[in-house]
Design an enzyme around this catalytic site. Sequence first.
Site, PDB file in Angstrom:
ATOM      1  N   HIS A 257      10.721  33.078 -71.786  1.00 50.53           N
ATOM      2  CA  HIS A 257      11.713  32.495 -71.637  1.00 50.53           C
ATOM      3  C   HIS A 257      12.110  31.596 -72.489  1.00 50.53           C
ATOM      4  O   HIS A 257      10.787  31.004 -73.562  1.00 50.53           O
ATOM      5  CB  HIS A 257      12.011  31.362 -70.688  1.00 50.53           C
ATOM      6  CG  HIS A 257      13.284  31.466 -70.055  1.00 50.53           C
ATOM      7  ND1 HIS A 257      14.314  30.576 -70.505  1.00 50.53           N
ATOM      8  CD2 HIS A 257      14.554  32.165 -69.557  1.00 50.53           C
ATOM      9  CE1 HIS A 257      15.523  30.529 -70.034  1.00 50.53           C
ATOM     10  NE2 HIS A 257      15.708  31.495 -69.124  1.00 50.53           N
ATOM     11  N   ASP A 313      14.190  37.333 -63.833  1.00 51.15           N
ATOM     12  CA  ASP A 313      14.485  38.449 -63.848  1.00 51.15           C
ATOM     13  C   ASP A 313      13.485  39.162 -63.435  1.00 51.15           C
ATOM     14  O   ASP A 313      13.653  40.670 -63.028  1.00 51.15           O
ATOM     15  CB  ASP A 313      14.701  39.256 -65.009  1.00 51.15           C
ATOM     16  CG  ASP A 313      16.756  39.023 -65.629  1.00 51.15           C
ATOM     17  OD1 ASP A 313      16.267  38.491 -66.518  1.00 51.15           O
ATOM     18  OD2 ASP A 313      17.485  38.499 -64.487  1.00 51.15           O
TER      19      ASP A 313
HETATM   20  C1  SDX Z   1      17.267  35.645 -69.502  1.00 50.96           C
HETATM   21  O1  SDX Z   1      18.514  32.021 -72.105  1.00 50.96           O
HETATM   22  C2  SDX Z   1      19.167  31.966 -70.376  1.00 50.96           C
HETATM   23  O2  SDX Z   1      19.142  31.441 -69.769  1.00 50.96           O
HETATM   24  C3  SDX Z   1      18.947  33.474 -70.076  1.00 50.96           C
HETATM   25  C4  SDX Z   1      18.393  33.581 -68.910  1.00 50.96           C
HETATM   26  C5  SDX Z   1      19.872  32.995 -68.085  1.00 50.96           C
HETATM   27  O3  SDX Z   1      19.685  32.813 -67.213  1.00 50.96           O
HETATM   28  O4  SDX Z   1      20.916  33.450 -68.726  1.00 50.96           O
HETATM   29  O5  SDX Z   1      17.586  32.809 -67.255  1.00 50.96           O
HETATM   30  C6  SDX Z   1      18.374  34.900 -68.222  1.00 50.96           C
HETATM   31  O6  SDX Z   1      17.944  36.301 -70.604  1.00 50.96           O
HETATM   32  C7  SDX Z   1      15.919  35.990 -68.182  1.00 50.96           C
HETATM   33  C8  SDX Z   1      15.324  36.418 -70.130  1.00 50.96           C
HETATM   34  C9  SDX Z   1      15.250  37.547 -69.649  1.00 50.96           C
HETATM   35  N1  SDX Z   1      14.604  38.778 -70.593  1.00 50.96           N
HETATM   36  C10 SDX Z   1      13.414  38.996 -70.491  1.00 50.96           C
HETATM   37  O7  SDX Z   1      12.971  38.989 -69.324  1.00 50.96           O
HETATM   38  C11 SDX Z   1      12.619  40.821 -71.114  1.00 50.96           C
HETATM   39  C12 SDX Z   1      11.484  39.749 -71.807  1.00 50.96           C
HETATM   40  N2  SDX Z   1      11.646  37.984 -72.145  1.00 50.96           N
HETATM   41  C13 SDX Z   1      11.133  38.417 -73.843  1.00 50.96           C
HETATM   42  O8  SDX Z   1      11.592  39.552 -74.483  1.00 50.96           O
HETATM   43  C14 SDX Z   1      10.929  36.655 -74.221  1.00 50.96           C
HETATM   44  O9  SDX Z   1      10.346  36.233 -73.566  1.00 50.96           O
HETATM   45  C15 SDX Z   1      12.697  36.636 -74.049  1.00 50.96           C
HETATM   46  C16 SDX Z   1      13.716  36.985 -74.693  1.00 50.96           C
HETATM   47  C17 SDX Z   1      12.982  36.149 -72.795  1.00 50.96           C
HETATM   48  C18 SDX Z   1      12.455  34.920 -75.145  1.00 50.96           C
HETATM   49  O10 SDX Z   1      11.886  35.209 -75.956  1.00 50.96           O
HETATM   50  P1  SDX Z   1      11.931  34.094 -76.718  1.00 50.96           P
HETATM   51  O11 SDX Z   1      12.223  32.781 -76.784  1.00 50.96           O
HETATM   52  O12 SDX Z   1      12.871  34.606 -78.444  1.00 50.96           O
HETATM   53  O13 SDX Z   1      10.120  34.355 -78.059  1.00 50.96           O
HETATM   54  P2  SDX Z   1       9.638  35.473 -78.663  1.00 50.96           P
HETATM   55  O14 SDX Z   1      10.302  36.348 -78.784  1.00 50.96           O
HETATM   56  O15 SDX Z   1      10.002  34.833 -80.134  1.00 50.96           O
HETATM   57  O16 SDX Z   1       8.335  35.697 -78.529  1.00 50.96           O
HETATM   58  C19 SDX Z   1       7.358  34.473 -78.856  1.00 50.96           C
HETATM   59  C20 SDX Z   1       5.578  35.626 -78.438  1.00 50.96           C
HETATM   60  C21 SDX Z   1       6.116  36.839 -78.903  1.00 50.96           C
HETATM   61  O17 SDX Z   1       4.725  36.666 -79.357  1.00 50.96           O
HETATM   62  P3  SDX Z   1       4.632  36.357 -81.033  1.00 50.96           P
HETATM   63  O18 SDX Z   1       5.656  37.600 -81.903  1.00 50.96           O
HETATM   64  O19 SDX Z   1       4.746  35.278 -81.529  1.00 50.96           O
HETATM   65  O20 SDX Z   1       2.975  37.676 -81.162  1.00 50.96           O
HETATM   66  O21 SDX Z   1       5.861  35.659 -77.170  1.00 50.96           O
HETATM   67  C22 SDX Z   1       6.008  37.225 -76.925  1.00 50.96           C
HETATM   68  C23 SDX Z   1       6.598  37.321 -77.823  1.00 50.96           C
HETATM   69  O22 SDX Z   1       5.402  38.626 -78.231  1.00 50.96           O
HETATM   70  N3  SDX Z   1       6.444  37.323 -75.799  1.00 50.96           N
HETATM   71  C24 SDX Z   1       6.266  38.510 -75.051  1.00 50.96           C
HETATM   72  C25 SDX Z   1       7.047  37.841 -73.801  1.00 50.96           C
HETATM   73  N4  SDX Z   1       8.305  36.973 -74.349  1.00 50.96           N
HETATM   74  C26 SDX Z   1       7.205  37.217 -75.609  1.00 50.96           C
HETATM   75  N5  SDX Z   1       5.199  39.154 -75.033  1.00 50.96           N
HETATM   76  C27 SDX Z   1       4.456  39.733 -73.642  1.00 50.96           C
HETATM   77  N6  SDX Z   1       5.989  39.689 -72.321  1.00 50.96           N
HETATM   78  C28 SDX Z   1       6.753  38.587 -72.876  1.00 50.96           C
HETATM   79  N7  SDX Z   1       7.744  39.366 -71.745  1.00 50.96           N
END
Ligand code: SDX
Length: 378
Positions: A257, A313
Amino acid sequence: METAQRVYKGLEGVYVLESSLCLIDTEHGKLYYLGYDVEELAEKSSYEEVSYLLLHGRLPKRPELEEFVGKLRSEMRLTPEEMRDVQYAAKRTGPMDALAAFYLFASKDPPQTKDPMEHAIRAVAKAGSVLGNVVRVQRGEEPMEPQPELGIAGNLVYLVTSKKPEQYQTEFLDDILILHAEHGVPASTFGAVVTASTLSDIYSSIVTGLMTLKGPLHGGAAEAAYYQFVEIGDPNRVESWLERALAEKRRVMGFGHRVYKIYDPRARYVKAMAARAAELAGGRVKTLYEIAVRLEQAAIERLSARGLYPNVDFWTPIVYTAIGIPPGYFTAVFAVSRVVGWVAHVVEYWKDNRLIRPLHLYTGPESGQRYVPIEERG
Ligand code: SDX
């Protein structure tokens, strides 16, 4: 006002507006709507009462709630024109787009009032009745008259299942609607407010919110998490699946998140519901739950050091499946709930509106390039 010339990619860590609607306590992993703990609201309140709280900024007295629920229920019915719009949209596009199409049509013949609150209440009331009938039409079934007396959650279950809902189905969905109602300015809400800041109409703000929420990084994650559990297929295959997924740089859907770097409080509440749902429904819901339990444990072991934990989720697919909601509609159910968060932010922002217009840091060619006629360009 001069700001430092640097880009905050993804607006990470940037405060873009003031709002009293929710507090995300990231340190303690708590979420509050107008100061009320959402877990307590999920346990004791209703989506209708929480909608009043978000729109009016306080809990209603009994007569106020009765009047508000009366307004919602009258708007939960769909006029013949609205039913026609729903059928037309449902036959031509996906659930989120059909919801967006409905709100686009709705903005064409708004009730004759300038009061944004009236439009906000109408928009909240329509969402479940529209989605319920979108599901029916897309499954080749006849649309059905909504049953407002079942409430927003019960009516949606009724339209999706064609049966009067069991107590647990209504309770589970009402809790999920409460937990998804508001969360500050995630991409979809920020988009809705950007649209509102141009003094466009509230329905257009909802359309922006819908089209933004449907992305897999945002609201689309619950559906992706469901198919992740299905792909794993067996609790004993979780660890090998996770090893491979992380090696392939895949994301565990329902994990991570932008704001929570510890367990999402909504996920904690839904996890308990998922356990009850697995017990009640048994069968494949129970298998999905057992896979999710193992995956949560394995993924926390591998990812928590980087602040990656389950988000809202991760567990909802189990509960939605137990209620009878097909995976293709999980995001749309999230949207049915979040309509109230979007319109509450729009109504709040309009109280002190300012057009949202950020800057971009120019990285293009030097200005003053000479225009070379095409014949001379080689
Ligand atoms: C919602 O913001 C809100 O309030 C949203 C929400 C709401 O109520 O409206 O809470 C609802 O959208 C919840 C989130 C649902 N999405 C997912 O579950 C999709 C999977 N999660 C991600 O893609 C990610 O965690 C985000 C998009 C939710 C947040 O991403 P960020 O803050 O942009 O972080 P990032 O993509 O820069 O990741 C940082 C690191 C990365 O690794 P590096 O490239 O630095 O090596 O963490 C890793 C990412 O690869 N990473 C994950 C991961 N999420 C981030 N690795 C594995 N699995 C994951 N789920």
